[in-house]
Design a protein around this motif. Structure first.
Motif, mmCIF file in Angstrom:
data_model
loop_
_atom_site.group_PDB
_atom_site.id
_atom_site.type_symbol
_atom_site.label_atom_id
_atom_site.label_comp_id
_atom_site.label_asym_id
_atom_site.label_seq_id
_atom_site.Cartn_x
_atom_site.Cartn_y
_atom_site.Cartn_z
ATOM 1 N N ARG A 1 0.933 -1.288 -0.382
ATOM 2 C CA ARG A 1 0.018 0.087 -0.343
ATOM 3 C C ARG A 1 0.972 1.101 -0.517
ATOM 4 N N ILE A 2 0.490 1.942 -0.435
ATOM 5 C CA ILE A 2 0.918 3.578 -0.750
ATOM 6 C C ILE A 2 0.278 4.265 -0.708
ATOM 7 N N GLU A 3 1.699 5.333 1.074
ATOM 8 C CA GLU A 3 1.095 6.255 1.830
ATOM 9 C C GLU A 3 2.186 7.257 1.691
ATOM 10 N N PRO A 4 1.327 8.399 1.451
ATOM 11 C CA PRO A 4 2.256 9.281 1.134
ATOM 12 C C PRO A 4 2.705 10.563 2.490
ATOM 13 N N VAL A 5 3.851 11.118 2.454
ATOM 14 C CA VAL A 5 4.209 11.687 3.975
ATOM 15 C C VAL A 5 4.131 12.707 3.525
ATOM 16 N N ALA A 6 3.970 14.094 4.639
ATOM 17 C CA ALA A 6 4.384 14.965 4.525
ATOM 18 C C ALA A 6 6.172 15.423 4.685
ATOM 19 N N CYS A 7 6.597 14.499 5.494
ATOM 20 C CA CYS A 7 8.356 14.840 5.936
ATOM 21 C C CYS A 7 8.588 13.712 6.773
ATOM 22 N N LEU A 8 9.865 12.831 5.782
ATOM 23 C CA LEU A 8 10.300 11.882 6.164
ATOM 24 C C LEU A 8 11.672 12.829 6.681
ATOM 25 N N SER A 9 12.341 13.807 6.789
ATOM 26 C CA SER A 9 12.818 14.291 7.706
ATOM 27 C C SER A 9 14.271 13.777 7.161
ATOM 28 N N ALA A 10 14.303 13.629 5.351
ATOM 29 C CA ALA A 10 15.607 12.927 4.916
ATOM 30 C C ALA A 10 15.056 14.142 3.444
ATOM 31 N N CYS A 11 15.753 15.142 4.865
ATOM 32 C CA CYS A 11 15.711 16.624 2.837
ATOM 33 C C CYS A 11 17.152 16.762 2.083
ATOM 34 N N SER A 12 17.988 16.470 2.585
ATOM 35 C CA SER A 12 19.654 16.480 2.529
ATOM 36 C C SER A 12 19.262 15.502 1.248
ATOM 37 N N LYS A 13 18.581 14.896 1.398
ATOM 38 C CA LYS A 13 19.044 13.350 0.777
ATOM 39 C C LYS A 13 17.480 12.675 0.193
ATOM 40 N N GLY A 14 16.647 13.836 -0.829
ATOM 41 C CA GLY A 14 15.941 13.947 -0.719
ATOM 42 C C GLY A 14 15.640 13.517 -3.019
#
Lengths: 143, 143
Positions: free
Chosen positions: A62-75
């Motif tokens: 199942r797919i779950e969109p997330v507002a932020c995985l806090s991996a911004c420097s490796k997006g």
């Protein structure tokens, strides 16, 4: 305090009898890949989500969109998780990788404990792991 | 196939009534911080584990040494997880950060869903997040 006892299906020691639960593919839909918001307002994370949703979804995911995985420097970043399994976080994903992300997700869903054999992983899978987290130790000792 | 139904205590919608489970502090004990194994054979991950074990362990936390969190380029790494809560992976941790790691773990254990308010986080907590993963959506739809 008495903790609730989990059904045997969720206790790792009963792993072999456990019905396999659905795996979740988390997609960080707000990722900008370190760049300003494009003129059309559609950030790379949103494009990645749309590209993945446009593909056929393998069984057991199942797919779950997330507002932020806090991996911004490796997006862009995605994560694969399932109760009782290791969780994998993958970074450096682009919208063009959509099909390969779903291959990775299918392999994850088919694996016993979330660990896909190294030789079966694509380059994207091998090189872009940001972190992995063990399954929660839901044993008698921790409940 | 019928999935086992989880006790209400583990279903997010019943969050307010849930007894709070123990949080796990995962410590990557094999981390070499990108350097060769030191002459004494004790790698930084092992030193970090020992340093944390030498401190008083706050309530509601258990320590779980892990062979590899696959965050090698950002080691040493630790992770904080709890069923029903967000999981946080923190990198760039040194053995000298042991006390601060346990402060972070205590704040995590005291938080409702694993999300410590930003203003309460130390610089180590704020700057060293590698990734975070949502709690599994253990709802009627996914069971």
């Amino acid at each position: 305090m008495v903790w609730p006892r989990l059904p045997a299906a969720l206790v790792p020691s009963a792993r072999s009898e456990r019905p396999r639960m659905e795996a979740t593919l988390y997609i960080c839909q707000t990722c900008r890949m370190g760049a300003p918001v494009p003129d059309d307002g559609i950030v790379p994370g949103e494009r990645l989500l749309s590209a993945i949703q446009a593909e056929a979804l393998p069984q057991g995911i199942r797919i779950e969109p997330v507002a932020c995985l806090s991996a911004c420097s490796k997006g862009c970043a995605v994560a694969l998780g399932r109760p009782g399994s290791w969780t994998y976080v993958q970074g450096g994903i682009t919208p063009e990788d959509a099909a390969e992300v779903l291959t990775m997700a299918r392999q994850y869903a088919e694996s016993a404990e979330g660990v896909v054999p190294w030789r079966e992983r694509s380059a994207l899978f091998r090189k872009n792991t940001i972190a992995r987290i063990p399954p929660f130790a839901l044993t008698k000792d921790t409940l």
